[in-house]
Design an enzyme around this catalytic site. Structure first.
Site: not given
Length: 409
Positions: A196, A198
């Site tokens: 991922d 963020d």
């Protein structure tokens, strides 16, 4: 002498007499060579060796066949080894027995424990938990001493899933991070690592960086937090937040790219993985305007995210193309794996939010990185220290190997 006529070495389960020679003391060059030079005079065969140095103190164990000639020859060997050890200011112990080590039990796993710090109490509890599942600790090895203490237990005699379930509960209570993976060749095979973006690869939430320029940061942050906790449908929350960015000048993209802060250890993680021959990708509920830049800067193999629509030099408050949501991330993991030629069982996924859960569960190893409680509980393992390169320890890479890989830029 032909190979067929040579005496075969002592094998596990054989009843031939053997000697376990143990050496302890202050480490210095020449000890290992000196011990085996001493043993060579008795024409013994080496069955097993293990050596470790801790704070400058050596422990060297050698399992060898008993010398020909019976008790007199063994007595002579013992006296000679003890004399050599005394001359080296070392202690020695020689134990008679039969055969090799007993065969390890079926069901073998690597248990990696991360502590910051790693206390004696938590180590005792982890070891006891392994025993309670029917497992045996065959070896323990330190992977790193900083920025966290990382140790690896080689465990046999119990199934990986059973061990993982038991240790997940124990580690949460102890405040340490524990990863359990099956032993075998696939741990050394080429892999794909997908992260991922963020609050995982980077410290920021990209949409909040855009929102700060639109003057609605607090409102967007609240919606983001609810989505990451799993309280809101991701796609719905995405459209709601992006709508608040309508009217921003496209020059804000360059400003946001400059504001992005990589998570500590991110560069080290990616560089080390690439040197190991791994492929690395990112999937994000954020925006290609940032992930494409990260892909170029970090040399990533794959990157996919949502795309902010820009018309006549301004953000429209909409996204274009297929939405990268919870299901989309898992779908992209499978796509990247197929393109990389890597079986899904050899993929590693890293994320922090509820929309990462499908991806974490689909991967061979799903790592919750400083994640929300719902994610920590569902992932294969959790890392709760702020250094992304600690993921390397879960793959069995030592700190020394990391430093060697990153010596030359």
């Amino acid at each position: 002498m032909s190979a067929a006529s040579q005496t075969p070495p002592v094998a596990a389960g054989d009843d031939a007499p053997t000697l376990l020679v143990k050496i302890f003391g202050k480490d210095r060059p020449g000890i290992t060579a000196g011990l085996f030079d001493t043993l060579a005079a008795f024409a013994v065969d080496v069955i097993d060796i293990e050596q470790i140095v801790t704070r400058g103190r050596i422990t060297l164990c050698a399992l060898v066949t008993a010398p020909a000639g019976g008790a007199p020859a063994e007595g002579n060997l013992r006296a000679t080894v003890h004399s050599w050890a005394e001359s080296m200011r070392l202690q020695t112990e020689i134990i008679s027995g039969r055969g090799d080590n007993r065969p390890r039990g079926t069901g073998r796993s690597h248990v990696t424990v991360l502590g910051h710090p790693l206390t004696a109490g938590s180590t005792a509890a982890i070891a006891a938990c392994i025993t309670d599942t029917g497992g045996n600790i065959d070896r323990i090895f330190r992977l790193a001493k900083y920025p966290v203490t990382a140790v690896e237990f080689a465990v046999s005699g119990t199934e990986t899933e059973k061990l993982r379930t038991a240790l997940a509960t124990e580690s949460a209570a102890l405040g340490v991070d524990v990863a359990v993976v099956a032993a075998g060749l696939q741990r050394r095979a080429q892999r794909l690592v997908v992260m991922d973006v963020d609050s995982t690869l980077i410290q920021d939430e990209v949409i909040e960086l855009f929102a700060a320029h639109a003057g609605c940061e607090a409102e967007v942050a609240e919606v983001t937090a609810r989505a990451m906790r799993g309280e809101l449908d991701f796609e719905e929350s995405l459209h709601e937040r992006v709508a608040l960015l309508a009217g921003l000048d496209e020059s804000v993209v360059d400003k946001v790219r400059a504001e992005v802060r990589l998570t500590p250890g991110a560069r080290t993680l990616i560089k080390t993985l690439k040197q190991l021959g791994f492929q690395v990708g990112v999937v994000s509920g954020g925006f290609t305007q940032v992930t494409d830049d990260l892909r170029e800067r970090l040399g990533l193999d794959f990157a996919s995210a949502n795309t902010l629509e820009i018309v006549d030099g301004r953000l429209t408050g909409r996204v274009t193309g297929e939405i990268v949501d919870r299901a989309g991330k898992a779908r992209l993991l499978r796509r990247f794996a197929a393109e990389a030629g890597v079986p899904l069982a050899q993929t590693v996924a890293v994320g922090d939010g509820a929309n990462d859960l499908d991806m974490l569960n689909a991967a061979g190893l799903g790592v919750a990185f400083n994640a929300k409680p719902v994610v920590r509980e569902a992932a294969h393992t959790a890392v709760n220290v702020p250094f992304l390169d600690t993921v390397l320890y879960l793959l069995g890479v030592t700190r020394e190997e990391v430093e060697a890989a990153n010596t030359h830029e």
